[in-house]
Design a protein around this motif. Structure first.
Motif, PDB file in Angstrom:
ATOM      1  N   ARG A 242     -20.807  -1.324 -39.178  1.00 54.36           N
ATOM      2  CA  ARG A 242     -20.792  -2.407 -38.185  1.00 54.36           C
ATOM      3  C   ARG A 242     -19.403  -3.028 -38.073  1.00 54.36           C
ATOM      4  N   MET A 243     -18.657  -3.067 -39.175  1.00 53.94           N
ATOM      5  CA  MET A 243     -17.316  -3.647 -39.119  1.00 53.94           C
ATOM      6  C   MET A 243     -16.280  -2.643 -38.611  1.00 53.94           C
ATOM      7  N   CYS A 244     -16.342  -1.419 -39.106  1.00 50.92           N
ATOM      8  CA  CYS A 244     -15.270  -0.464 -38.813  1.00 50.92           C
ATOM      9  C   CYS A 244     -15.622   0.512 -37.693  1.00 50.92           C
ATOM     10  N   GLY A 245     -16.876   0.537 -37.266  1.00 53.07           N
ATOM     11  CA  GLY A 245     -17.319   1.552 -36.314  1.00 53.07           C
ATOM     12  C   GLY A 245     -16.466   1.661 -35.061  1.00 53.07           C
ATOM     13  N   PRO A 246     -16.203   0.565 -34.324  1.00 50.35           N
ATOM     14  CA  PRO A 246     -15.381   0.687 -33.111  1.00 50.35           C
ATOM     15  C   PRO A 246     -13.973   1.209 -33.393  1.00 50.35           C
ATOM     16  N   ALA A 247     -13.377   0.749 -34.501  1.00 46.67           N
ATOM     17  CA  ALA A 247     -12.021   1.201 -34.817  1.00 46.67           C
ATOM     18  C   ALA A 247     -12.010   2.680 -35.180  1.00 46.67           C
ATOM     19  N   VAL A 248     -12.975   3.115 -35.974  1.00 49.96           N
ATOM     20  CA  VAL A 248     -13.043   4.534 -36.343  1.00 49.96           C
ATOM     21  C   VAL A 248     -13.243   5.395 -35.098  1.00 49.96           C
ATOM     22  N   ALA A 249     -14.127   4.957 -34.217  1.00 53.42           N
ATOM     23  CA  ALA A 249     -14.374   5.719 -32.988  1.00 53.42           C
ATOM     24  C   ALA A 249     -13.113   5.835 -32.150  1.00 53.42           C
ATOM     25  N   CYS A 250     -12.348   4.745 -32.089  1.00 49.83           N
ATOM     26  CA  CYS A 250     -11.110   4.780 -31.306  1.00 49.83           C
ATOM     27  C   CYS A 250     -10.105   5.738 -31.924  1.00 49.83           C
ATOM     28  N   LEU A 251      -9.947   5.665 -33.241  1.00 48.18           N
ATOM     29  CA  LEU A 251      -8.999   6.559 -33.910  1.00 48.18           C
ATOM     30  C   LEU A 251      -9.445   8.017 -33.822  1.00 48.18           C
ATOM     31  N   ALA A 252     -10.762   8.216 -33.662  1.00 48.39           N
ATOM     32  CA  ALA A 252     -11.272   9.583 -33.526  1.00 48.39           C
ATOM     33  C   ALA A 252     -11.176  10.082 -32.091  1.00 48.39           C
TER      34      ALA A 252
END
Length: 506
Positions: free
Chosen positions: A447-457
């Motif tokens: 929930r905290m890192c999901g958007p950032a991880v998706a963007c970096l991916a």
């Protein structure tokens, strides 16, 4: 008001609730998940229309995150001073009390729903955990379900964001509203979205020094649709109120800027603020250091919709790049018998949530709706879409990351490991990155890192197209997980035991 599930009239043993000890009864006409503005409005309106309702919430008191209460032991006598629109809440709470006394509504406080099960037409089972023990569980039966689970904050990482003293903007408000404490004495408020002004206004009114509000956008997005703004004068008045409070306390608003680093050892002692270009890339040479002992930061809100997406409910991508439930004019999701209201349909604030809660209740009861209510919803939803578009994160925010910046703070996965998974191991989405690095496998389940991880991916997730090109919005894949919250293994085992309340194992 009950303070524990066992004190609630709707706890185990009530009609429609199976718990421990197991009991069974006639299902409710409607089960509402979430006792925030949307859920409260839906439950009392449905009861007004003759439905027998269960109102479930993980918290012990109604109001949700928006109308968060001071802890009872603090003896707060004026909670209204910490809230906008407190009289609206007390009105809803009074109607709820009346319906509880008449037996029309059961308030199931302390019930965190971890899964929905559609056993048949007009036959829903809501599985909830009420505590850590194996028998701290309940199954609620209902003919229809309304999802009003609200939203949680979107976080974009930056160097130093794991330091003590760095809190979310909503977290700072929660500390003030529920604990009557401040996260620090000199607090920088940063990120993007209308929550920043509300948080900063609350903090300075409570006695904090706020040296700056750092907003990543320039607010010019609101000017693109002046007609939408003119149709919601109350929103303009609310914004002007926050602005006046900040002016009175000498708070400086830094637009088109971001906190790109937090400094300190044992806790944050200063932040570096930089100007951003139109894509949110830091502009070299514009850095400025601001001393502080706390940072409240947030980049908007994400609808909490896992219970519905696990059932296959269709979603839409909102203008700020988040996934929200797709609903029709009567707030029906694409899953038969499942309605949604408020932030789950796209973040828009308490007024819109209350309006949609009332509308959904009329739809569930199959009653006509006043045209004025429909027009109000249309105006507020249009403003919500404009607000989302105005605060959409730009794809250039990754420019303030360093290779050693932790993205997943639960599993301590830094930027370079995620980029290695993408660039060298071929990961093309957040799920593959998760399998290769453990990013998103911690307590918060991404929930905290999901958007950032998706963007970096390269999958976007609310931050442009993820390529850094600034291209338009892409379809965002919502989170889907079997359990919407952590559940003790003992409760899962009991659910499947032949003699358990969940019925025969299948």
């Amino acid at each position: 008001m009950p303070t524990s599930p066992s004190e609630s009239p709707g706890a185990a043993g009530s009609p429609g609730v199976q718990g421990s000890p197991a009991t069974a009864g006639a299902p409710y006409d409607l089960a509402v998940i979430g006792a925030g503005p949307a859920g409260l409005a839906a439950a009392v309106t449905a009861a007004d229309l003759g439905l027998r309702c269960a109102l479930l919430d993980a918290g012990q008191r109604t109001g949700g995150q928006y109308y968060r209460h001071p802890a009872p032991g603090l003896g707060a006598t004026r909670p209204d001073r910490l809230h906008h629109g407190w009289s609206v809440y007390t009105g809803l709470a009074g109607r709820l009390d009346a319906h509880r006394e008449s037996g029309r509504v059961d308030l199931l406080s302390g019930h965190q729903v971890w899964a929905l099960e559609r056993a048949g037409e007009r036959d829903w089972r809501l599985h909830a955990t009420t505590g850590p023990a194996a028998d701290d569980r309940a199954t609620v039966r209902a003919a229809a379900v309304l999802l009003a689970t609200g939203a949680y904050e979107r976080q974009l990482p930056f160097p130093g964001w794991t330091l003590p003293g760095v809190v979310t903007a909503g977290g700072a408000q929660a500390m003030l509203k529920s604990g009557l404490v401040l996260p620090g004495r000199r607090i920088v408020v940063a990120g993007s979205g209308p929550l920043l002004l509300a948080a900063a206004s609350s903090l300075v009114t409570a006695g904090a020094e706020v040296p700056a509000v750092v907003e990543a956008t320039n607010y010019l997005g609101y000017a693109r649709r002046p007609g939408v703004l003119a149709a919601v004068p109350a929103k303009l008045v609310e914004g002007a109120g926050h602005g006046s409070a900040l002016l009175r306390h000498g708070v400086r608003l830094r637009r088109s800027s971001a906190v790109v680093e937090a400094h300190g050892t044992d806790r944050v002692t200063a932040v570096t603020v930089a100007r951003l270009d139109a894509e949110w890339r830091p502009v070299p040479g514009t850095e400025r250091r601001i001393a502080c002992d706390a940072l409240a930061v947030g980049h908007g809100l994400l609808p909490q919709i896992e219970l519905a997406t696990e059932l296959g409910a269709a979603t839409r991508t909102t203008p700020d790049g988040t996934a929200a439930l797709s609903v029709d004019a009567r707030l029906r999701t694409t899953v038969p018998g499942l309605w949604a209201a408020g932030e789950t349909c796209g973040v828009g604030g308490a007024d819109l949530a209350i309006t949609e809660g009332e509308l959904a209740a009329h739809a569930v009861a199959d009653r006509p709706v006043r045209s004025a209510l429909l027009r109000r919803r249309s105006r507020l939803r249009a403003f919500a879409e404009l607000m989302a578009a105005s605060h959409r994160p730009g794809p250039g925010w990754t420019g303030w990351l360093r290779p050693d910046t932790d993205v997943c703070r639960c599993e301590e996965v830094p930027v370079d490991r995620i980029r290695e998974a993408v660039e060298e191991l071929g990961a093309g989405d957040a799920r593959t990155v998760k399998l290769l690095t453990r990013a998103g496998m911690g307590w918060c389940q991404g929930r905290m890192c999901g958007p950032a991880v998706a963007c970096l991916a390269g999958a976007g997730a609310g931050t442009g197209d993820g390529s850094g090109s600034g291209a338009g919005p892409e379809e965002v894949r919502p989170d889907s997980r079997p359990f919407a919250c952590p559940v003790p293994l003992g409760q899962l085992a009991a659910e499947r035991h032949p003699d358990g309340p969940g019925g025969p194992a299948s």
